[in-house]
Design an enzyme around this catalytic site. Structure first.
Site, PDB file in Angstrom:
ATOM      1  N   ASP A 149       0.810  -1.223   0.000  1.00  0.00           N
ATOM      2  CA  ASP A 149       0.000   0.000   0.000  1.00  0.00           C
ATOM      3  C   ASP A 149       0.842   1.271   0.000  1.00  0.00           C
ATOM      4  O   ASP A 149       0.355   2.316   0.426  1.00  0.00           O
ATOM      5  CB  ASP A 149      -0.945   0.031   1.206  1.00  0.00           C
ATOM      6  CG  ASP A 149      -2.052  -1.001   1.103  1.00  0.00           C
ATOM      7  OD1 ASP A 149      -2.197  -1.593   0.029  1.00  0.00           O
ATOM      8  OD2 ASP A 149      -2.760  -1.209   2.094  1.00  0.00           O
ATOM      9  N   CYS A 207     -19.364 -16.034  -7.204  1.00  0.00           N
ATOM     10  CA  CYS A 207     -20.317 -15.539  -6.208  1.00  0.00           C
ATOM     11  C   CYS A 207     -21.725 -16.049  -6.470  1.00  0.00           C
ATOM     12  O   CYS A 207     -22.618 -15.861  -5.623  1.00  0.00           O
ATOM     13  CB  CYS A 207     -20.313 -14.009  -6.182  1.00  0.00           C
ATOM     14  SG  CYS A 207     -18.820 -13.287  -5.475  1.00  0.00           S
ATOM     15  N   CYS A 213     -23.369  -9.379   0.513  1.00  0.00           N
ATOM     16  CA  CYS A 213     -22.557  -8.180   0.750  1.00  0.00           C
ATOM     17  C   CYS A 213     -23.264  -6.937   0.231  1.00  0.00           C
ATOM     18  O   CYS A 213     -23.200  -5.873   0.852  1.00  0.00           O
ATOM     19  CB  CYS A 213     -21.175  -8.332   0.104  1.00  0.00           C
ATOM     20  SG  CYS A 213     -21.176  -8.583  -1.684  1.00  0.00           S
ATOM     21  N   CYS A 248     -18.485   4.713   0.945  1.00  0.00           N
ATOM     22  CA  CYS A 248     -17.988   3.603   1.746  1.00  0.00           C
ATOM     23  C   CYS A 248     -17.648   4.079   3.160  1.00  0.00           C
ATOM     24  O   CYS A 248     -16.942   5.070   3.351  1.00  0.00           O
ATOM     25  CB  CYS A 248     -16.753   3.000   1.084  1.00  0.00           C
ATOM     26  SG  CYS A 248     -16.012   1.648   2.010  1.00  0.00           S
ATOM     27  N   CYS A 275     -15.068  -0.559   8.397  1.00  0.00           N
ATOM     28  CA  CYS A 275     -16.333  -1.276   8.228  1.00  0.00           C
ATOM     29  C   CYS A 275     -16.027  -2.685   7.733  1.00  0.00           C
ATOM     30  O   CYS A 275     -15.222  -2.862   6.824  1.00  0.00           O
ATOM     31  CB  CYS A 275     -17.238  -0.551   7.233  1.00  0.00           C
ATOM     32  SG  CYS A 275     -18.855  -1.356   7.000  1.00  0.00           S
TER      33      CYS A 275
END
Length: 353
Positions: A149, A207, A213, A248, A275
């Site tokens: 990152d 999925c 989700c 988000c 979250c």
């Protein structure tokens, strides 16, 4: 979750700081990356999975999707995502002579969480700062440009290319039978590998018809509509629609500076940092094994925090409690803003009842 915006989207610097200490004068020690040796060494260092992909520009669909995502402003105020796009889409520009990309995953699935009923912190931030934990181990694996990152690279893309897993509807890398609670790290190397991994062979949308989700996302940051700009990472992820960062809660509670909008703050529940909702409901995470990495375990001091302690948290308390923690990304002011918003919501809810 380890920030919906994160993994390949968190605070990247571009450049030489990560490579200067480990890129030079090592070709005399290594002439070829031995896949079996690299992977077995990665497991010994505490990583959960490792794969190797050939260094080359990302595919055209991915490049087009990313540029469109930026053009649409979905990165919100994370302006670092707008910088160095050419390098982000072509790792050979990050390191001259790059030939291989080693990708590792490290589980952060917690063995212990904050007590139910108390204020909550995203699982990825319960222990020590993953940047430090990952880099320290990556430096022991193989010399090269270390990316955790802090370098503009599409880490989830390369994790897919290296065969680690697939991208779920929650935009997280999912490793089959292990789930999505993983940190990702990358080493860009100038050495060829004796063999390269291939993306998983998936005959259908992994999925399926599941939308847990999507339904769990309280702000609509995750949506299910199809977009012509979403066929990134592999042909099997065309079911993804672009993530709207500004909606988000991970972005809002960690990256965003300034007041929280009311339609965001009233969705926080009891979480004061990050979250995890889209990951908590994912069926793949039923198989997640708690991490055994000592540095990723929450401290007794953190686990012992109660609501009144959070309300009284001084700057000095904050510095002591989160020394060496990723929570410091939000800064003291941001964390207290989040705490005040959660407190206000709980008082309002109790009054309504």
């Amino acid at each position: 979750m380890k920030s919906m915006i994160s993994s390949d989207d968190n605070k990247d610097a571009t450049n030489a700081d990560e490579s200067s200490a480990c890129n030079t004068n090592y070709t005399s020690h290594f002439s070829l990356l031995t896949s079996h040796f690299i992977k077995s060494s990665a497991l010994q260092l505490g990583f959960s999975a490792c794969g190797i992909a050939k260094a080359e520009p990302v595919d055209e669909d991915t490049a087009r999707a990313y540029r469109q995502w930026i053009a649409d402003g979905r990165q919100a105020d994370m302006h670092y995502l707008e910088a160095n796009i050419d390098k982000r889409l072509d790792p050979t520009l990050l390191l001259p002579g790059a030939r291989s990309i080693i990708v590792v995953a490290m589980s952060y699935a917690p063995a212990r969480r904050l007590p139910e009923g108390e204020y909550q912190i995203a699982d990825y931030a319960l222990g020590r700062d993953y940047h430090d934990v990952m880099k320290q181990r990556l430096r022991q694996l193989i010399p090269g440009l270390i990316c955790v990152d802090t370098v503009p690279i599409l880490e989830r893309y390369w994790a897919v290319r290296a065969g680690l897993g697939f991208i779920g509807r929650n935009h997280q890398l999912i490793i089959p039978h292990r789930g999505s609670m993983f940190f990702l790290g990358v080493i860009v190397s100038t050495l060829e590998a004796d063999s390269y991994d291939e993306p998983l062979s998936l005959s259908a949308d992994p999925c399926g018809t599941c939308r847990r989700c999507l339904d769990a996302c309280p702000t609509g940051a995750l949506t299910s509509h199809f977009s012509p700009h979403t066929s990134h990472l592999s042909p099997l992820t065309s079911h993804l629609s672009p993530l709207t960062s500004s909606a988000c809660l991970s972005y809002q509670t960690i990256e965003h500076r300034g007041p929280l909008a009311e339609d965001v703050s009233d969705k926080l529940g009891t979480t004061i940092y990050g979250c995890d909702r889209c990951q908590r409901v994912c069926p793949y995470n039923r198989h997640a094994e708690p991490t055994t990495i000592p540095e990723l375990q929450p401290s007794d001091a953190l686990l012992g925090m109660h609501r009144d302690d959070w309300h009284r948290l001084s700057r000095e308390d904050y510095q002591r409690l989160f020394r060496g923690s990723a929570v410091k990304r939000a800064k003291y002011e941001g964390l207290m803003r989040n705490i005040e918003a959660v407190e206000h919501n709980l008082k309002t809810t109790n009054q309504d009842e």
